[in-house]
Design a protein around this motif. Sequence first.
Motif, PDB file in Angstrom:
ATOM      1  N   ARG A 194      70.384 -59.915 -41.952  1.00 19.04           N
ATOM      2  CA  ARG A 194      71.641 -60.510 -42.419  1.00 19.04           C
ATOM      3  C   ARG A 194      71.771 -61.954 -41.933  1.00 19.04           C
ATOM      4  NH1 ARG A 194      76.658 -57.456 -40.175  1.00 19.04           N
ATOM      5  NH2 ARG A 194      75.932 -58.484 -38.279  1.00 19.04           N
ATOM      6  N   ALA A 195      71.437 -62.206 -40.678  1.00 18.72           N
ATOM      7  CA  ALA A 195      71.513 -63.575 -40.153  1.00 18.72           C
ATOM      8  C   ALA A 195      70.536 -64.493 -40.873  1.00 18.72           C
ATOM      9  CB  ALA A 195      71.230 -63.573 -38.657  1.00 18.72           C
ATOM     10  N   ALA A 196      69.336 -64.003 -41.156  1.00 19.46           N
ATOM     11  CA  ALA A 196      68.345 -64.823 -41.852  1.00 19.46           C
ATOM     12  C   ALA A 196      68.782 -65.114 -43.280  1.00 19.46           C
ATOM     13  CB  ALA A 196      66.991 -64.121 -41.843  1.00 19.46           C
ATOM     14  N   VAL A 197      69.353 -64.115 -43.950  1.00 15.05           N
ATOM     15  CA  VAL A 197      69.854 -64.333 -45.310  1.00 15.05           C
ATOM     16  C   VAL A 197      70.951 -65.387 -45.305  1.00 15.05           C
ATOM     17  CG1 VAL A 197      71.177 -63.273 -47.185  1.00 15.05           C
ATOM     18  CG2 VAL A 197      69.204 -62.079 -46.223  1.00 15.05           C
ATOM     19  N   GLU A 198      71.862 -65.303 -44.348  1.00 16.63           N
ATOM     20  CA  GLU A 198      72.959 -66.270 -44.288  1.00 16.63           C
ATOM     21  C   GLU A 198      72.437 -67.689 -44.101  1.00 16.63           C
ATOM     22  OE1 GLU A 198      76.769 -67.214 -44.900  1.00 16.63           O
ATOM     23  OE2 GLU A 198      75.922 -65.200 -45.008  1.00 16.63           O
ATOM     24  N   GLU A 199      71.337 -67.836 -43.402  1.00 15.84           N
ATOM     25  CA  GLU A 199      70.788 -69.162 -43.137  1.00 15.84           C
ATOM     26  C   GLU A 199      69.921 -69.681 -44.276  1.00 15.84           C
ATOM     27  OE1 GLU A 199      68.168 -71.486 -39.679  1.00 15.84           O
ATOM     28  OE2 GLU A 199      68.608 -69.341 -39.496  1.00 15.84           O
ATOM     29  N   HIS A 200      69.270 -68.775 -45.010  1.00 17.57           N
ATOM     30  CA  HIS A 200      68.229 -69.230 -45.941  1.00 17.57           C
ATOM     31  C   HIS A 200      68.421 -68.792 -47.390  1.00 17.57           C
ATOM     32  CE1 HIS A 200      65.689 -70.859 -42.777  1.00 17.57           C
ATOM     33  NE2 HIS A 200      65.815 -69.733 -42.097  1.00 17.57           N
ATOM     34  N   PHE A 201      69.576 -68.213 -47.751  1.00 13.95           N
ATOM     35  CA  PHE A 201      69.673 -67.654 -49.101  1.00 13.95           C
ATOM     36  C   PHE A 201      69.571 -68.709 -50.201  1.00 13.95           C
ATOM     37  CE2 PHE A 201      74.079 -68.595 -48.040  1.00 13.95           C
ATOM     38  CZ  PHE A 201      74.565 -69.174 -49.221  1.00 13.95           C
ATOM     39  N   THR A 202      69.770 -69.973 -49.871  1.00 13.44           N
ATOM     40  CA  THR A 202      69.647 -71.008 -50.903  1.00 13.44           C
ATOM     41  C   THR A 202      68.204 -71.432 -51.146  1.00 13.44           C
ATOM     42  OG1 THR A 202      69.996 -72.788 -49.286  1.00 13.44           O
ATOM     43  CG2 THR A 202      71.951 -71.930 -50.436  1.00 13.44           C
ATOM     44  N   GLN A 228      63.377 -64.085 -52.230  1.00 15.68           N
ATOM     45  CA  GLN A 228      62.566 -62.876 -52.249  1.00 15.68           C
ATOM     46  C   GLN A 228      62.592 -62.213 -50.871  1.00 15.68           C
ATOM     47  OE1 GLN A 228      61.395 -61.756 -55.103  1.00 15.68           O
ATOM     48  NE2 GLN A 228      62.188 -63.606 -56.101  1.00 15.68           N
ATOM     49  N   VAL A 229      62.750 -60.891 -50.859  1.00 13.31           N
ATOM     50  CA  VAL A 229      62.806 -60.163 -49.596  1.00 13.31           C
ATOM     51  C   VAL A 229      61.503 -60.339 -48.818  1.00 13.31           C
ATOM     52  CG1 VAL A 229      63.062 -57.871 -48.547  1.00 13.31           C
ATOM     53  CG2 VAL A 229      64.432 -58.497 -50.552  1.00 13.31           C
ATOM     54  N   ALA A 230      60.387 -60.458 -49.528  1.00 16.95           N
ATOM     55  CA  ALA A 230      59.095 -60.615 -48.854  1.00 16.95           C
ATOM     56  C   ALA A 230      59.073 -61.846 -47.957  1.00 16.95           C
ATOM     57  CB  ALA A 230      57.969 -60.693 -49.882  1.00 16.95           C
ATOM     58  N   ASP A 231      59.760 -62.914 -48.358  1.00 10.77           N
ATOM     59  CA  ASP A 231      59.808 -64.122 -47.531  1.00 10.77           C
ATOM     60  C   ASP A 231      60.502 -63.843 -46.200  1.00 10.77           C
ATOM     61  OD1 ASP A 231      58.578 -65.554 -49.570  1.00 10.77           O
ATOM     62  OD2 ASP A 231      60.487 -66.132 -50.489  1.00 10.77           O
ATOM     63  N   THR A 282      60.696 -51.786 -44.347  1.00  9.25           N
ATOM     64  CA  THR A 282      61.536 -51.709 -43.138  1.00  9.25           C
ATOM     65  C   THR A 282      62.876 -52.391 -43.374  1.00  9.25           C
ATOM     66  OG1 THR A 282      59.604 -51.639 -41.688  1.00  9.25           O
ATOM     67  CG2 THR A 282      61.686 -52.323 -40.706  1.00  9.25           C
ATOM     68  N   LEU A 283      62.850 -53.569 -43.973  1.00  6.35           N
ATOM     69  CA  LEU A 283      64.100 -54.268 -44.270  1.00  6.35           C
ATOM     70  C   LEU A 283      64.949 -53.470 -45.255  1.00  6.35           C
ATOM     71  CD1 LEU A 283      63.071 -58.035 -44.581  1.00  6.35           C
ATOM     72  CD2 LEU A 283      64.003 -56.817 -42.616  1.00  6.35           C
ATOM     73  N   THR A 284      64.308 -52.869 -46.234  1.00  2.00           N
ATOM     74  CA  THR A 284      65.049 -52.099 -47.230  1.00  2.00           C
ATOM     75  C   THR A 284      65.707 -50.875 -46.605  1.00  2.00           C
ATOM     76  OG1 THR A 284      63.624 -52.849 -49.031  1.00  2.00           O
ATOM     77  CG2 THR A 284      64.840 -50.803 -49.390  1.00  2.00           C
ATOM     78  N   GLY A 311      70.011 -51.700 -51.138  1.00  2.00           N
ATOM     79  CA  GLY A 311      68.722 -52.173 -50.683  1.00  2.00           C
ATOM     80  C   GLY A 311      68.737 -53.629 -50.259  1.00  2.00           C
ATOM     81  N   ALA A 312      67.633 -54.077 -49.667  1.00  4.64           N
ATOM     82  CA  ALA A 312      67.542 -55.447 -49.164  1.00  4.64           C
ATOM     83  C   ALA A 312      67.626 -56.473 -50.283  1.00  4.64           C
ATOM     84  CB  ALA A 312      66.243 -55.623 -48.375  1.00  4.64           C
ATOM     85  N   LYS A 313      66.992 -56.197 -51.418  1.00  5.23           N
ATOM     86  CA  LYS A 313      67.020 -57.147 -52.532  1.00  5.23           C
ATOM     87  C   LYS A 313      68.422 -57.257 -53.116  1.00  5.23           C
ATOM     88  CE  LYS A 313      65.573 -59.835 -55.859  1.00  5.23           C
ATOM     89  NZ  LYS A 313      65.534 -61.308 -55.598  1.00  5.23           N
ATOM     90  N   ALA A 314      69.095 -56.126 -53.276  1.00  2.00           N
ATOM     91  CA  ALA A 314      70.464 -56.154 -53.801  1.00  2.00           C
ATOM     92  C   ALA A 314      71.390 -56.896 -52.847  1.00  2.00           C
ATOM     93  CB  ALA A 314      70.969 -54.734 -54.046  1.00  2.00           C
ATOM     94  N   PHE A 315      71.206 -56.679 -51.553  1.00  2.00           N
ATOM     95  CA  PHE A 315      72.025 -57.382 -50.554  1.00  2.00           C
ATOM     96  C   PHE A 315      71.831 -58.894 -50.677  1.00  2.00           C
ATOM     97  CE2 PHE A 315      72.523 -59.314 -46.362  1.00  2.00           C
ATOM     98  CZ  PHE A 315      73.782 -58.856 -45.978  1.00  2.00           C
ATOM     99  N   LEU A 316      70.586 -59.327 -50.796  1.00  2.00           N
ATOM    100  CA  LEU A 316      70.279 -60.754 -50.944  1.00  2.00           C
ATOM    101  C   LEU A 316      70.858 -61.312 -52.235  1.00  2.00           C
ATOM    102  CD1 LEU A 316      68.766 -63.378 -50.260  1.00  2.00           C
ATOM    103  CD2 LEU A 316      66.682 -62.305 -51.151  1.00  2.00           C
TER     104      LEU A 316
END
Length: 275
Positions: free
Chosen positions: A174-182, A186-189, A200-202, A212-217
């Motif tokens: 969640r912290a990484a998504v908040e910092e890098h979602f722009t 891709q979840v793989a990144d 594991t993330l999923t 899932g992780a992709k839907a969250f992103l």
Amino acid sequence: MGATYGVEVLDFAALRAMDAERRRIQPQRPDFHVFALVASGRGSHEADFHGYRLQEGSAVWIRPGMVHRWSGIDGCDGPLVLFRPGFLPGLTAAEATAPACWHLDRQRLSLALLAAGHLGSEHDAAVRTPRLASPALLSHLLAALILRALPEAPAPSGATPSGDRHTEVFRAYRAAVEEHFTDRHQVADYARALGYDVRTLTRATRAATGTGAKAFLDQRVLLEAKRLLAHTDLPVGGCARRLGFRDAGNFTTFFRRQAGTSPAAWRTAYGTHRP
């Protein structure tokens, strides 16, 4: 804000008095926190495109970057506290993920209003007599108010080491998504950057959020897209670039898939809706 100490305490009456042009009913995106308690009266509020009915006991917490607007609060009374990011250090996960609006019962509301009154008295004293000002004291009193008003956490349901592990992984994601979602779509990144695999993330994200992780992103990207469309005059192409899409076409395809309509149509519909 204009507050010397990083926090400002007012109330709904003061908000109405300083907003004779009723800008409060238009989308706002503050870069500071807004925390409010409804001591009496009824009204409504919208936070990140979800509507909430306000009544005695309602608590509202708008974080920096959220898009929100007030409506029908002419009869509401109660304290509003504005504070800068960083003024309340050491936020726990429960505080950071509290909802935008929730309800306090009478006993908890009474105690929260006492805490808000103490904070307001110290703030007034600091403004009137600067030699008495103590930012540390104001910060502690604000923390006491937030802790008193937070929604009650659900009782633990027998946490397991696996559950603890999922929580740890999800918080990192969640912290990484908040910092890098722009710039990372891709979840793989994220998996590579965090040292986990995608599964594991999923699993961790599904355990924490039910999705899932992709839907969250994707939902985080969609939320920012809606915030930009609602609060800025950026053209669709500008929103696409701000969010890391190659072109407006890719962004429109993404937005239509997630929201069921085009960015332009969503912006028009949102703009014609008045609370």
